[in-house]
Design a protein around this motif. Structure first.
Motif, PDB file in Angstrom:
ATOM      1  N   ASP B 129       0.821  -1.207   0.000  1.00  0.00           N
ATOM      2  CA  ASP B 129       0.000   0.000   0.000  1.00  0.00           C
ATOM      3  C   ASP B 129       0.857   1.261   0.000  1.00  0.00           C
ATOM      4  O   ASP B 129       0.696   2.138  -0.847  1.00  0.00           O
ATOM      5  CB  ASP B 129      -0.909   0.020   1.230  1.00  0.00           C
ATOM      6  CG  ASP B 129      -2.143  -0.837   1.025  1.00  0.00           C
ATOM      7  OD1 ASP B 129      -2.322  -1.334  -0.095  1.00  0.00           O
ATOM      8  OD2 ASP B 129      -2.919  -1.009   1.976  1.00  0.00           O
ATOM      9  N   PHE B 130       1.741   1.359   0.977  1.00  0.00           N
ATOM     10  CA  PHE B 130       2.354   2.659   1.226  1.00  0.00           C
ATOM     11  C   PHE B 130       3.718   2.835   0.583  1.00  0.00           C
ATOM     12  O   PHE B 130       4.221   3.956   0.506  1.00  0.00           O
ATOM     13  CB  PHE B 130       2.430   2.917   2.729  1.00  0.00           C
ATOM     14  CG  PHE B 130       1.062   2.980   3.351  1.00  0.00           C
ATOM     15  CD1 PHE B 130       0.161   3.936   2.931  1.00  0.00           C
ATOM     16  CD2 PHE B 130       0.673   2.077   4.312  1.00  0.00           C
ATOM     17  CE1 PHE B 130      -1.114   3.996   3.467  1.00  0.00           C
ATOM     18  CE2 PHE B 130      -0.591   2.126   4.861  1.00  0.00           C
ATOM     19  CZ  PHE B 130      -1.488   3.092   4.437  1.00  0.00           C
ATOM     20  N   MET B 132       4.647   0.674  -2.524  1.00  0.00           N
ATOM     21  CA  MET B 132       4.478   0.434  -3.960  1.00  0.00           C
ATOM     22  C   MET B 132       3.454   1.376  -4.588  1.00  0.00           C
ATOM     23  O   MET B 132       3.569   1.718  -5.752  1.00  0.00           O
ATOM     24  CB  MET B 132       4.046  -1.011  -4.213  1.00  0.00           C
ATOM     25  CG  MET B 132       5.035  -2.037  -3.729  1.00  0.00           C
ATOM     26  SD  MET B 132       6.703  -1.690  -4.254  1.00  0.00           S
ATOM     27  CE  MET B 132       6.590  -2.130  -5.974  1.00  0.00           C
ATOM     28  N   LYS B 133       2.446   1.799  -3.823  1.00  0.00           N
ATOM     29  CA  LYS B 133       1.432   2.684  -4.400  1.00  0.00           C
ATOM     30  C   LYS B 133       1.765   4.146  -4.165  1.00  0.00           C
ATOM     31  O   LYS B 133       0.926   5.018  -4.371  1.00  0.00           O
ATOM     32  CB  LYS B 133       0.054   2.360  -3.812  1.00  0.00           C
ATOM     33  CG  LYS B 133      -0.489   1.034  -4.309  1.00  0.00           C
ATOM     34  CD  LYS B 133      -1.799   0.684  -3.664  1.00  0.00           C
ATOM     35  CE  LYS B 133      -2.152  -0.765  -3.954  1.00  0.00           C
ATOM     36  NZ  LYS B 133      -3.002  -1.325  -2.926  1.00  0.00           N
ATOM     37  N   ASN B 134       2.973   4.399  -3.697  1.00  0.00           N
ATOM     38  CA  ASN B 134       3.368   5.786  -3.460  1.00  0.00           C
ATOM     39  C   ASN B 134       4.086   6.316  -4.705  1.00  0.00           C
ATOM     40  O   ASN B 134       5.092   5.755  -5.117  1.00  0.00           O
ATOM     41  CB  ASN B 134       4.288   5.831  -2.240  1.00  0.00           C
ATOM     42  CG  ASN B 134       4.713   7.245  -1.912  1.00  0.00           C
ATOM     43  OD1 ASN B 134       4.257   8.200  -2.535  1.00  0.00           O
ATOM     44  ND2 ASN B 134       5.583   7.376  -0.952  1.00  0.00           N
ATOM     45  N   PRO B 135       3.563   7.381  -5.284  1.00  0.00           N
ATOM     46  CA  PRO B 135       4.158   7.888  -6.519  1.00  0.00           C
ATOM     47  C   PRO B 135       5.603   8.331  -6.358  1.00  0.00           C
ATOM     48  O   PRO B 135       6.326   8.420  -7.343  1.00  0.00           O
ATOM     49  CB  PRO B 135       3.292   9.094  -6.874  1.00  0.00           C
ATOM     50  CG  PRO B 135       2.119   9.055  -5.983  1.00  0.00           C
ATOM     51  CD  PRO B 135       2.426   8.175  -4.830  1.00  0.00           C
ATOM     52  N   PHE B 136       6.032   8.610  -5.134  1.00  0.00           N
ATOM     53  CA  PHE B 136       7.366   9.158  -4.955  1.00  0.00           C
ATOM     54  C   PHE B 136       8.369   8.091  -4.525  1.00  0.00           C
ATOM     55  O   PHE B 136       9.487   8.396  -4.141  1.00  0.00           O
ATOM     56  CB  PHE B 136       7.334  10.312  -3.952  1.00  0.00           C
ATOM     57  CG  PHE B 136       6.394  11.386  -4.382  1.00  0.00           C
ATOM     58  CD1 PHE B 136       6.747  12.266  -5.388  1.00  0.00           C
ATOM     59  CD2 PHE B 136       5.126  11.486  -3.840  1.00  0.00           C
ATOM     60  CE1 PHE B 136       5.866  13.225  -5.826  1.00  0.00           C
ATOM     61  CE2 PHE B 136       4.237  12.440  -4.279  1.00  0.00           C
ATOM     62  CZ  PHE B 136       4.603  13.315  -5.271  1.00  0.00           C
TER      63      PHE B 136
END
Lengths: 214, 160
Positions: B129-130, B132-136
């Motif tokens: 979640d935090f 792999m799904k973080n754009p940065f």
């Protein structure tokens, strides 16, 4: 040949998008993870060749804008056909109904719940604020320290701007801000975001004239 | 037996989480509870790299590939060698979970810590979640995501 002609426009079962019921809302829930990955790619795309945070937010805003224009039409068409036609179902012509539409109808369609607050700025009568305690688009986003000013909900701000301008309310831009120093709230909602809507002067003038007419 | 009686009082502690990239580099470390002797960053990097090497060797050891492939009409799932999954000492237990893409999660706990699989699964979810799904976040780079840290702290402290 047959395979290449199928797609969104010409689906294999001969039912085009125009043949479907406009009020398919029950089964139209989308995967949150799929959106999260798509949003990652949108931000990565917007990040190419940007000069700064403001530029990046502008690009995200631009990505959301056409979505707002279309959503306004779609949601109005849906409410008009589901309920008996009454003046409330027409395009909003006053500021308050428009903001209510964004706060409730648009938010419920996009995020499954209404926004958390709708206020008028004390400093400037042409400024309105819609706040969301925990924007869905920022659910998985951790902004690095060096660009902590950035709020990726600028994309949602673009959607709002599209709705406003599509309804004939010209704005000087809609922007997304972190709710800092608002007092008390930020510990409980660290991701609280305020969308600031600045209407143009002519919109305020028209609003005043309409108000006098009653 | 005696230890089970005192189960309530026994310290059940998750000490440290390390995440090792598929190239063997340490991309994340977080200490939840003191208990292991302090390691500086260099030593942690060495631990991660060494474990990565040993794990790769252990993956090669077994199973021996079949001399001739089975008849093709029977669909067989290829057995994926898992490599080392648990290392245990008197004072700590090291659980290793390797994702399909080769990222390894190393969790140091007390030997009596129950439900490590569950903890590991939840940590993997938080990572998905935090991180792999973080754009940065760039894949294979050190993880610096505030929400990941916060999620881990909240979860591990709650399991205690």
């Amino acid at each position: 040949m047959a395979a290449s002609s199928t797609g969104l426009r010409y689906p294999s079962n001969k039912k085009t998008i125009y043949d479907r019921n406009i009020n398919r809302t029950k089964t139209s829930e989308l995967s949150r993870a799929a959106f999260a990955y798509l949003f990652v790619e949108m931000i990565t795309y917007a990040q190419r060749r940007v000069t700064g945070i403001a530029d990046l937010e502008k690009r995200l805003n631009t990505q959301g804008y056409p979505l707002g224009l279309r959503l306004l039409d779609l949601l109005l068409a849906r409410t008009a056909s589901s309920a008996t036609t009454s003046p409330a179902n027409l395009r909003p012509t006053r500021i308050l109904p428009l903001l209510q539409f964004i706060h409730t109808t648009l938010w419920r369609h996009l995020f499954g719940r209404p926004a958390d607050a709708l206020e008028r700025s004390a400093a400037n009568a042409a400024e309105y604020m819609i706040s969301d305690n925990d924007p869905l688009v920022n659910g998985y986003v951790s902004v690095p320290k060096e660009i902590s000013q950035l709020n990726c909900a600028a994309f949602v701000a673009g959607v709002i701007e599209g709705v406003c301008e599509g309804a004939g309310f010209a704005t000087d831009g809609v922007s997304a801000h972190w709710a800092e120093g608002a007092g008390g709230g930020e510990d409980m909602w660290p991701g609280k975001t305020i969308f600031l809507i600045r209407f143009r002067e002519e919109v305020m003038e028209r609003e005043e004239i309409l108000g006098r007419a009653g | 037996m005696r230890r089970e009686w005192e189960g309530e009082k026994l310290p059940r502690v998750v000490f440290t989480l390390l995440i090792v990239s598929k190239a063997g580099g340490l991309i994340y470390n977080r200490e939840f509870h003191a208990g292991l002797s302090k390691q500086d960053t260099n030593e942690l990097l060495i631990i991660a790299g060494t474990f990565h090497g040993v794990h790769a060797i252990s993956q090669k050891l077994c199973p021996v590939p079949p001399a001739q492939p089975p008849p093709s009409n029977i669909p067989t799932m290829p057995v994926r060698p898992s490599g080392i999954e648990v290392m245990e000492s008197a004072n700590f237990r090291l659980q290793c979970f390797q994702t399909v893409t080769g990222t390894k999660f190393l969790l140091f706990t007390e030997p009596q810590q129950p439900n490590i699989d569950g903890i590991m699964r939840r940590i993997y979810e938080l990572y998905c979640d935090f991180a792999m799904k973080n754009p940065f976040y760039t894949v294979e780079m050190p993880i610096r995501c505030e929400k990941f840290d916060r999620g881990l702290d909240g979860f591990v402290k709650a399991t205690r």
